[in-house]
Design a protein around this motif. Sequence first.
Motif, short mmCIF file in Angstrom:
data_model
loop_
_atom_site.label_atom_id
_atom_site.label_comp_id
_atom_site.label_asym_id
_atom_site.label_seq_id
_atom_site.Cartn_x
_atom_site.Cartn_y
_atom_site.Cartn_z
N ILE A 114 47.54 20.74 41.58
CA ILE A 114 46.12 21.61 41.41
C ILE A 114 45.69 22.11 42.29
N ILE A 115 45.66 21.53 43.67
CA ILE A 115 45.37 21.90 44.93
C ILE A 115 46.47 23.66 45.91
N VAL A 116 47.65 23.39 45.11
CA VAL A 116 48.06 24.70 45.27
C VAL A 116 48.36 25.56 44.19
N THR A 117 47.23 25.67 43.38
CA THR A 117 47.30 26.10 42.05
C THR A 117 45.97 27.32 42.91
N GLN A 118 44.31 26.03 42.90
CA GLN A 118 43.86 26.22 43.48
C GLN A 118 43.85 27.25 44.76
N GLY A 119 44.94 26.95 46.18
CA GLY A 119 44.86 27.17 46.89
C GLY A 119 45.87 29.41 46.47
N ASP A 120 46.42 28.94 46.13
CA ASP A 120 46.95 30.79 45.68
C ASP A 120 45.77 31.54 45.06
N THR A 121 44.69 31.31 44.55
CA THR A 121 44.04 32.05 44.42
C THR A 121 43.41 33.05 45.35
N GLU A 122 43.04 32.29 45.98
CA GLU A 122 41.82 32.43 47.74
C GLU A 122 42.93 33.62 48.06
N PRO A 123 43.91 33.59 48.16
CA PRO A 123 44.35 34.79 49.48
C PRO A 123 44.59 35.72 48.25
N ALA A 124 45.00 36.21 47.17
CA ALA A 124 45.02 36.87 46.22
C ALA A 124 43.90 38.32 46.69
N SER A 125 43.00 37.34 46.11
CA SER A 125 42.01 38.23 45.60
C SER A 125 40.74 38.88 46.88
N VAL A 126 41.59 38.86 47.92
CA VAL A 126 41.80 38.93 49.26
C VAL A 126 43.04 40.72 49.22
N GLU A 127 43.88 40.07 48.48
CA GLU A 127 44.57 40.79 48.60
C GLU A 127 44.57 41.81 47.55
N GLN A 128 44.21 41.90 46.11
CA GLN A 128 43.59 42.85 45.21
C GLN A 128 42.36 43.45 45.74
N GLN A 129 41.37 42.50 46.65
CA GLN A 129 39.99 43.30 47.07
C GLN A 129 41.02 45.03 48.60
N ARG A 130 42.37 44.32 49.03
CA ARG A 130 42.12 44.93 49.89
C ARG A 130 41.77 46.65 50.54
N HIS A 131 42.45 47.82 49.89
CA HIS A 131 41.69 48.81 50.01
C HIS A 131 40.31 49.16 49.29
N LEU A 132 39.51 48.60 48.92
CA LEU A 132 37.91 48.76 48.60
C LEU A 132 37.40 49.03 49.61
N GLY A 133 37.20 48.78 50.70
CA GLY A 133 36.44 48.71 51.74
C GLY A 133 36.32 50.48 52.21
N LEU A 134 37.55 51.00 51.62
CA LEU A 134 37.68 52.37 52.33
C LEU A 134 36.78 53.48 50.90
N THR A 135 36.67 52.92 49.80
CA THR A 135 36.03 53.90 49.12
C THR A 135 34.14 52.86 48.89
N ALA A 136 33.59 52.42 49.63
CA ALA A 136 32.56 51.20 49.42
C ALA A 136 31.53 52.82 49.14
N PRO A 137 30.85 51.54 48.09
CA PRO A 137 29.32 53.02 47.93
C PRO A 137 28.18 52.59 49.08
N SER A 138 28.11 51.76 50.10
CA SER A 138 26.95 51.87 51.15
C SER A 138 27.57 50.68 51.51
N MET A 139 26.70 50.77 52.98
CA MET A 139 27.36 49.73 54.18
C MET A 139 26.96 48.19 54.09
N TYR A 140 25.88 48.31 53.30
CA TYR A 140 25.19 46.68 52.38
C TYR A 140 26.61 46.82 51.87
N ASP A 141 26.75 47.36 50.37
CA ASP A 141 28.18 46.82 49.76
C ASP A 141 29.63 46.45 50.64
N MET A 142 29.81 47.22 51.68
CA MET A 142 30.71 46.86 52.55
C MET A 142 30.76 45.47 52.68
N ARG A 143 30.23 44.87 54.04
CA ARG A 143 29.33 44.11 53.89
C ARG A 143 30.01 43.08 53.35
#
Length: 475
Positions: A114-143
């Motif tokens: 249970i702990i490993v499965t929950q733990g695995d989702t956390e870094p995964a979403s950082v990896e999925q969102q890795r490039h989004l800062g390069l196309t942020a629609p505003s400074m507010y959204d980037m933050r």
Amino acid sequence: MSTINYSEKIPNNVNLGEDRTLQRALEGWQPNFINWWDDVGPDGSTNYDVYLRTAVSVDPQGWAQFGHVKMRDYRWGIFLNPGDANREIHFGDHKGEKAWQDVPGEHRANLRRIIVTQGDTEPASVEQQRHLGLTAPSMYDMRNLFQINVEEGRHLWAMVYLLHKHFGRDGREEAEALLHRQSGDVDNPRILGAFNEKTPDWLAFFMFTYFTDRDGKFQLSALAESAFDPLARTTKFMLTEEAHHMFVGESGVSRVLSRTAAVMNELKTDDPQKVRAAGAIDLGTIQRYLNFHYSVTIDLFGADQSSNAATFYSSGLKGRYEEGKRTDDHILKGQTYKVLEVKDGQLLEKEVPMLNALNEVLRDDFIKDSVAGVGRWNKVLEKAGIPTRLTVPHKAFNRQIGALAGIKMSPEGRVVNEQEWAAKKSEWLPTSDDFAFVASLMGRVIEPGKFAGWIAPPVMGINRQPVDFEYVRFG
């Protein structure tokens, strides 16, 4: 107020300094975490000073402090809600017994899973969102993106602490593996399917944070009931942070809709091509993104009938959402619940033992919560005088897990044949043309107070700051 010790190398409120072996083990894991962050965390952000909130206590009234920090220097740490020495287990076969402070041997493997499965989702979403800062629609959204990223990193720390403290060598090995799997990797992917999908653009990000972080809310709430007290206390604090992630998704989609509605009213048209030509995202594309993210997320709850779910509940490992507010016996033996199946081309309900249907119970709670938010999105359209309404597809639509996996189903809940599915799929799910169009809008806007043309500004800034505040300082 349960404050956090910031004089420690690893900020914490668990007296880490008193357990030298554990402290050394976690200090050994820390550089690997930073390497992971540098390799696959937010792209190109190393020198940015970002206006972030950092936990300074676990008291809900005063837990966050705001200020500009470099993300790499963010004070990740280990924070548990205050404990209650008299806490009792309130569901399952151990109901009425004292909550566990250590892992009972017979439940060790299931708790670790249970702990490993929950733990695995956390870094995964950082990896999925890795490039989004390069196309942020505003400074507010980037933050807001970066705030979510650092908090997902902290949620990883939360699970790693439990693995190191309570699971010996197995736990240490699992903690290392959490940094070695990678979202979408062919050879070593993340454990759950939704966390191997791409998050290619900001509309996908808003849908992800609305729907998939909402799955997080429900899973964490179920774990916050756990008989294993350190897990319950850890996940309760994680829920404090999760609320902001869902806010980013809900308000983000609202702002996209607001801008689309304004363009439709300016042009006096609902023609998707004309809306697109004006640089806004048409409502059909938004609906298709919604259909995709919703259906992928409800698969995260698992099979509709599951002996594991029954075991986790009866053992006291994982409760239901808001277990304490329910009025049944909290043991559930002999109770039933309705699940769906397809028989002879018809969608039918059948009664099954409730213990085996607990994934479906949690999924239905999630659906009710999700539908309410989609109703709030429709208020944006209604207020703008736009007659179109967004809808949540049927829960059997586009499913890949459980009894409904692979069933061809329209968003309205009608079983369709292969030919109709092939003909209509492009009306129901995002197409390569949709992705290419949304990608074409993704230009970076980083001047304070300025916003990309496809999204409206927020109603207010973060932490009572103005919308045009300098949320990110570029080094």
